[in-house]
Design a protein around this motif. Structure first.
Motif, PDB file in Angstrom:
ATOM      1  N   LEU A  68       0.833  -1.202   0.000  1.00 26.81           N
ATOM      2  CA  LEU A  68       0.000   0.000   0.000  1.00 26.81           C
ATOM      3  C   LEU A  68       0.867   1.251   0.000  1.00 26.81           C
ATOM      4  CD1 LEU A  68      -2.448  -1.103   2.865  1.00 26.81           C
ATOM      5  CD2 LEU A  68      -2.762  -1.456   0.405  1.00 26.81           C
ATOM      6  N   VAL A  69       0.314   2.332  -0.572  1.00 28.11           N
ATOM      7  CA  VAL A  69       1.015   3.616  -0.623  1.00 28.11           C
ATOM      8  C   VAL A  69       0.213   4.656   0.152  1.00 28.11           C
ATOM      9  CG1 VAL A  69       1.800   5.497  -2.114  1.00 28.11           C
ATOM     10  CG2 VAL A  69       2.111   3.118  -2.839  1.00 28.11           C
TER      11      VAL A  69
ATOM     12  N   PHE B 174       5.557   3.671   1.917  1.00 28.21           N
ATOM     13  CA  PHE B 174       5.165   2.354   1.429  1.00 28.21           C
ATOM     14  C   PHE B 174       4.976   1.374   2.589  1.00 28.21           C
ATOM     15  CE2 PHE B 174       6.416  -1.852  -0.446  1.00 28.21           C
ATOM     16  CZ  PHE B 174       5.288  -2.002  -1.258  1.00 28.21           C
ATOM     17  N   ILE B 175       3.854   0.647   2.537  1.00 29.73           N
ATOM     18  CA  ILE B 175       3.572  -0.397   3.525  1.00 29.73           C
ATOM     19  C   ILE B 175       3.600  -1.736   2.794  1.00 29.73           C
ATOM     20  CG2 ILE B 175       2.014  -1.193   5.334  1.00 29.73           C
ATOM     21  CD1 ILE B 175       0.567   1.529   5.104  1.00 29.73           C
ATOM     22  N   PRO B 176       4.661  -2.520   2.954  1.00 31.06           N
ATOM     23  CA  PRO B 176       4.717  -3.839   2.297  1.00 31.06           C
ATOM     24  C   PRO B 176       3.550  -4.720   2.747  1.00 31.06           C
ATOM     25  CG  PRO B 176       6.851  -3.234   3.201  1.00 31.06           C
ATOM     26  CD  PRO B 176       5.867  -2.257   3.743  1.00 31.06           C
ATOM     27  N   ALA B 177       3.124  -5.623   1.880  1.00 32.45           N
ATOM     28  CA  ALA B 177       1.982  -6.496   2.191  1.00 32.45           C
ATOM     29  C   ALA B 177       2.177  -7.254   3.504  1.00 32.45           C
ATOM     30  CB  ALA B 177       1.765  -7.484   1.039  1.00 32.45           C
TER      31      ALA B 177
ATOM     32  N   GLU C 244      18.573   9.226   1.379  1.00 25.44           N
ATOM     33  CA  GLU C 244      19.305   9.253   0.110  1.00 25.44           C
ATOM     34  C   GLU C 244      18.583   8.444  -0.969  1.00 25.44           C
ATOM     35  OE1 GLU C 244      23.295   8.006   0.616  1.00 25.44           O
ATOM     36  OE2 GLU C 244      23.858   9.691   1.919  1.00 25.44           O
ATOM     37  N   GLN C 245      17.987   7.325  -0.554  1.00 24.06           N
ATOM     38  CA  GLN C 245      17.262   6.475  -1.496  1.00 24.06           C
ATOM     39  C   GLN C 245      15.782   6.851  -1.588  1.00 24.06           C
ATOM     40  OE1 GLN C 245      18.717   4.092  -3.403  1.00 24.06           O
ATOM     41  NE2 GLN C 245      20.706   4.624  -2.501  1.00 24.06           N
ATOM     42  N   ASN C 246      15.413   7.881  -0.809  1.00 23.66           N
ATOM     43  CA  ASN C 246      14.010   8.309  -0.752  1.00 23.66           C
ATOM     44  C   ASN C 246      13.095   7.118  -0.410  1.00 23.66           C
ATOM     45  OD1 ASN C 246      12.130  10.450  -0.915  1.00 23.66           O
ATOM     46  ND2 ASN C 246      11.453   9.734  -2.928  1.00 23.66           N
ATOM     47  N   ARG C 247      13.530   6.367   0.589  1.00 25.67           N
ATOM     48  CA  ARG C 247      12.848   5.122   0.957  1.00 25.67           C
ATOM     49  C   ARG C 247      12.225   5.269   2.345  1.00 25.67           C
ATOM     50  NH1 ARG C 247      13.282  -0.435  -0.238  1.00 25.67           N
ATOM     51  NH2 ARG C 247      13.269  -1.832   1.580  1.00 25.67           N
ATOM     52  N   VAL C 248      10.908   5.093   2.383  1.00 26.37           N
ATOM     53  CA  VAL C 248      10.168   5.170   3.644  1.00 26.37           C
ATOM     54  C   VAL C 248       9.311   3.907   3.762  1.00 26.37           C
ATOM     55  CG1 VAL C 248       8.502   6.438   5.037  1.00 26.37           C
ATOM     56  CG2 VAL C 248      10.070   7.678   3.523  1.00 26.37           C
ATOM     57  N   ILE C 249       9.635   3.056   4.718  1.00 32.82           N
ATOM     58  CA  ILE C 249       8.876   1.825   4.944  1.00 32.82           C
ATOM     59  C   ILE C 249       8.094   1.971   6.248  1.00 32.82           C
ATOM     60  CG2 ILE C 249       8.966  -0.672   5.216  1.00 32.82           C
ATOM     61  CD1 ILE C 249       9.891   0.333   2.481  1.00 32.82           C
ATOM     62  N   LEU C 250       6.797   1.726   6.143  1.00 33.94           N
ATOM     63  CA  LEU C 250       5.896   1.878   7.281  1.00 33.94           C
ATOM     64  C   LEU C 250       5.259   0.525   7.628  1.00 33.94           C
ATOM     65  CD1 LEU C 250       4.089   5.078   5.977  1.00 33.94           C
ATOM     66  CD2 LEU C 250       6.052   4.987   7.532  1.00 33.94           C
ATOM     67  N   SER C 251       4.729   0.430   8.832  1.00 30.49           N
ATOM     68  CA  SER C 251       4.106  -0.821   9.260  1.00 30.49           C
ATOM     69  C   SER C 251       2.857  -0.573  10.092  1.00 30.49           C
ATOM     70  CB  SER C 251       5.088  -1.662  10.067  1.00 30.49           C
ATOM     71  OG  SER C 251       4.462  -2.821  10.584  1.00 30.49           O
TER      72      SER C 251
END
Length: 380
Positions: free
Chosen positions: A117-118, A126-129, A158-165
């Motif tokens: 999900l975004v 981003f929320i991985p499945a 730097e990678q513009n990476r945001v992982i949420l849970s």
């Protein structure tokens, strides 16, 4: 010329990277024009309006809005601005603080993509499945436009990476709930729970955050071969807390102790002199234990087994044998039932004697009378 020079000198000077504020004067399909006090209106391309994909500029701003922007490019006849860059800078600072403090926050799901999900949090999150729920989700479409409680689990600017849970939030809540239940449970109290799963050795019951075990021996007052004979998954039951091991997070429960015992009300079911059918359960030196009701055993003392003298019960009885017994005494308080097989045999013998005597009376003469007549003939 003097007026023109005054106007030019009154214009603001801008450099790349500057943060400016302005008013939206025109919203076009793929860009927005903003008055920021420059000699020309600033341009905000659609790609610089949002961290998420949008179809038209009006999806992000409206004419007349006051917005804060970052200068991306400055030329005499053009100034390019970005709303997305300002939002991203603020979002990064905010997310870094949330990540540091393990803070829980809420965000709306904007899109469902392959793998998860975004959400829009000033930038693309981003929320991985695998981090959406604690269980497997087959279809994520129902999550679109749904607000979720989230925690930041990974950041890489730097990678513009945001992982949420969302799963991490649920697990924290479950952990706290489990702790609260463990602390509040007291031995001896009766609580309500839901049968979670069945095993060969019993049933696990969810008490609201933590499971407790009802051992198969604690499911019923009667003998139980398998848990499914008594309960089923999803069933809501009341159980008694036998013990709580807070260090190892183990809870022992009993279903049978919340139900009437087999001896309860036995005095109303059985009276002295009643004849019952039962099963020999155990043979001991001093007699035999016979089950007359599920969970209710009475003792036939060795002296009450047979009308003849026996050295041990095995001479007459065997385990599993069906027998009729006579109730000699009932003590519900002490859970004792005295039984006799011998008295039934004696009663039967007495009935046979009485029956024989009745036959003699009905014939009008006795055997002695018949023998007496024969003797008289011989005498003559």
């Amino acid at each position: 010329m003097d007026e023109m020079n005054q106007e030019v000198s009154g214009m603001k000077e801008f450099n790349e990277g500057d943060i400016v504020t302005g008013k939206v004067v025109k919203v076009e399909d793929k860009q927005v024009l903003v008055d920021v006090g420059y000699k020309v209106e600033g341009i905000v391309p659609i790609s610089e309006l949002s961290s998420l994909h949008i179809e038209t500029a009006s999806d992000a701003v409206n004419e007349g809005d006051d917005i804060t922007l970052k200068v991306k490019k400055v030329e005499d006849d053009e100034i390019v601005l970005s709303k997305r860059a300002v939002d991203a800078d603020k979002a990064w600072e905010d997310l870094e603080a949330k990540y540091e403090n393990q803070e829980v926050f809420h965000a709306e799901v904007k899109d469902v993509v392959k793998g998860g999900l975004v959400v829009d949090i000033g930038l693309r999150g981003f929320i991985p499945a695998s981090l959406v729920e604690t269980y497997y989700v087959d279809d994520f479409e129902e999550y679109k436009e749904k607000e979720l409680s989230l925690k930041v689990v990974e950041l890489d600017r730097e990678q513009n990476r945001v992982i949420l849970s969302h799963r991490a939030v649920i697990e924290d809540e479950e952990k706290e709930q489990k702790h609260n239940v463990l602390q509040s449970l007291q031995e001896g109290e009766v609580v309500e729970g839901t049968v979670q799963r069945l095993t060969d050795f019993g049933a696990f019951v969810n008490l609201g955050g933590i499971d407790g075990l009802v051992h198969i021996s604690q499911l019923s007052h009667e003998h139980v071969n398998k848990a499914a004979d008594v309960v089923e998954e999803g069933q809501v039951i009341k159980v008694k807390v036998l013990s709580v091991d807070r260090d190892n997070e183990r809870i022992s429960l009993s279903l049978k102790e919340t139900q009437p015992g087999p001896w309860e009300g036995i005095g109303q079911k059985v009276s002295q002199g009643d004849v019952l059918e039962g099963t020999v359960q155990r043979l001991v030196n001093f007699g035999a234990f016979v089950e007359v009701f599920p969970g209710v055993e009475g003792l036939v003392h060795i002296s009450q087994i047979s009308t003849r003298h026996i050295a041990n019960p095995q001479e007459v009885l065997q385990e599993g044998q069906q027998v009729d017994v006579k109730v000699l005494d009932v003590d519900e308080k002490q859970k004792r039932l005295s039984l006799s097989i011998k008295e039934l045999d004696e009663d039967q013998e007495q009935k046979e004697v009485e029956s024989y005597q009745k036959e003699e009376d009905s014939n009008g003469f006795s055997l002695s009378d018949m023998i007496g007549d024969q003797l008289d003939k011989y005498k003559k």
